[in-house]
Scaffold this active site. Structure first.
Site, PDB file in Angstrom:
ATOM      1  N   SER A  33       1.037  -1.129   0.015  1.00  0.00           N
ATOM      2  CA  SER A  33       0.144   0.291   0.160  1.00  0.00           C
ATOM      3  C   SER A  33       0.871   1.281   0.026  1.00  0.00           C
ATOM      4  O   SER A  33       2.087   1.208  -0.396  1.00  0.00           O
ATOM      5  CB  SER A  33      -0.908  -0.060   1.046  1.00  0.00           C
ATOM      6  OG  SER A  33      -1.870   0.976   1.132  1.00  0.00           O
ATOM      7  N   ASN A  34       0.403   2.407   0.589  1.00  0.00           N
ATOM      8  CA  ASN A  34       1.246   3.642   0.330  1.00  0.00           C
ATOM      9  C   ASN A  34       0.627   4.646   1.514  1.00  0.00           C
ATOM     10  O   ASN A  34      -0.230   4.106   2.305  1.00  0.00           O
ATOM     11  CB  ASN A  34       0.884   4.343  -0.957  1.00  0.00           C
ATOM     12  CG  ASN A  34      -0.374   4.559  -1.191  1.00  0.00           C
ATOM     13  OD1 ASN A  34      -1.099   5.389  -0.643  1.00  0.00           O
ATOM     14  ND2 ASN A  34      -0.899   3.949  -2.350  1.00  0.00           N
ATOM     15  N   ARG A  35       1.013   5.787   1.732  1.00  0.00           N
ATOM     16  CA  ARG A  35       0.952   6.524   2.779  1.00  0.00           C
ATOM     17  C   ARG A  35      -0.375   7.419   2.952  1.00  0.00           C
ATOM     18  O   ARG A  35      -0.557   8.221   3.704  1.00  0.00           O
ATOM     19  CB  ARG A  35       2.302   7.292   3.168  1.00  0.00           C
ATOM     20  CG  ARG A  35       3.494   6.559   3.593  1.00  0.00           C
ATOM     21  CD  ARG A  35       4.724   7.504   3.629  1.00  0.00           C
ATOM     22  NE  ARG A  35       4.330   8.813   4.462  1.00  0.00           N
ATOM     23  CZ  ARG A  35       5.055   9.856   3.909  1.00  0.00           C
ATOM     24  NH1 ARG A  35       6.200   9.764   3.198  1.00  0.00           N
ATOM     25  NH2 ARG A  35       4.712  11.102   4.615  1.00  0.00           N
TER      26      ARG A  35
END
Ligand code: CTP
Ligand code: CA
Length: 225
Positions: A33-35
Site C-alpha cells: 500500500s502507500n502513505r
C-alpha cells in the site's frame, strides 16, 4: 440567507471522488500500500457537500468519519476501485481522482499465507493496474468535468502537464510530495493548479482550502457551459 444561497453553487450537481490508498494483496493477510490518508479526498467531498452537491466517495481504507449524507463506497484494491468507477461514473457531472492508486499489484495472490520455510529470498512479480482516471478521460461524456491529482518528486510542472494531456483531464492538481507541509498524512498541502489555460501556484494552505480552490476553478468551467 443570501450568503447561504450563494454558497450553494454546486446545487443539483453530482460529484464523484476517489480517495485514499489502495491495498494490493500478496496473500490473505499481507498487502502493498502507500502513505495516503484520504484527507484530501474527504476534504473535497465535504466542500462539495457544503456547496450543495450530491457526493459519492469511492474510498480505499482510511480512518475518517464524515457527514452521513455523503455516500461512501468502500473498496480495497485498485481493481475494485476501477470496476466501481466504471459502473457508476456516467451518472456524475464532476469527477475528482484524488486516490493514491497503486500502479502495480502482485501478479498472483496466494490463497494461503506465504510461508518463510525453505526460502531465504522471495521475489514478488508485479503487473500494472488499470489507470482509472485515464479510462474515464478517454470515455468521458460531453459536459463531464475531470480533475486529476499528480504526485511528483521532480519536474513537477512538466510531468503534470503531460498527465493533463495523456489522461484527458480538465485540471491537474500537482503536488511535490517531498515538500514539507504537502502530500501525505498532513492537514496542509502545497499545490499547483494546472489546466490548458493556466498554471496557478497556490501557497501552503489547509486541505479544505485547497478543496475550495479546486471547486472555484471547476465552477469557471460550469459557468462556460
Ligand atoms: N490514477 C488512477 N489510476 C491509476 C493510477 C493513477 O486513477 N491506476 C490517478 C490518480 O488518482 C491521480 C492521477 O491518476 O489523479 C495521477 O496519479 P500519479 O500517481 O501522480 O501518476 P501516474 O499516472 O500513476 O504516473 P506515475 O505514478 O508514474 O507518476
Ligand atoms: Ca502512480
Amino acid at each position: 440567507i443570501e450568503k447561504l444561497l450563494c454558497s450553494q453553487d454546486l446545487a443539483g450537481k453530482k460529484v464523484l471522488i476517489t480517495a485514499g490508498p489502495t491495498r494490493e494483496y500478496l496473500d490473505p493477510i499481507r498487502f502493498i500500500s502507500n502513505r495516503s490518508s484520504g484527507k484530501m479526498g474527504y476534504a473535497l467531498a465535504e466542500e462539495a457537500y457544503k456547496r450543495g452537491a450530491k457526493v459519492t466517495v469511492i474510498s480505499g481504507p482510511v480512518n475518517i468519519n464524515t457527514y452521513a449524507d455523503i455516500e461512501i463506497i468502500n473498496v480495497q484494491t485498485a481493481f475494485q476501485m476501477y470496476h466501481k468507477v466504471k459502473d457508476i461514473y456516467m451518472q456524475y457531472d464532476i469527477l475528482i481522482f484524488s486516490a493514491a492508486v497503486a500502479d502495480y499489484r502482485p501478479k498472483s495472490v496466494s490463497e494461503n499465507k506465504i510461508k518463510k520455510e525453505n526460502r531465504d529470498e522471495l521475489a514478488i512479480e508485479l503487473v500494472k493496474n488499470p489507470d482509472i482516471l485515464k479510462f474515464v478521460g478517454d470515455n468521458k461524456k460531453p459536459g463531464q468535468i475531470i480533475v486529476g491529482f499528480s504526485a511528483e518528486t521532480e519536474n513537477v510542472i512538466e510531468n503534470s502537464q503531460e498527465k493533463l494531456k495523456t489522461k484527458n483531464a480538465d485540471l491537474i492538481v500537482a503536488n511535490n510530495v517531498l515538500e514539507e507541509g504537502a502530500g501525505f498524512d498532513v492537514d496542509t498541502n502545497i499545490v499547483t493548479l494546472i489546466s490548458k489555460e493556466k498554471i496557478e501556484n497556490l501557497p501552503k494552505m489547509s486541505k479544505s482550502e485547497v478543496a475550495e480552490r479546486i471547486f472555484d476553478h471547476v465552477l469557471t468551467y460550469l459557468c462556460k457551459m
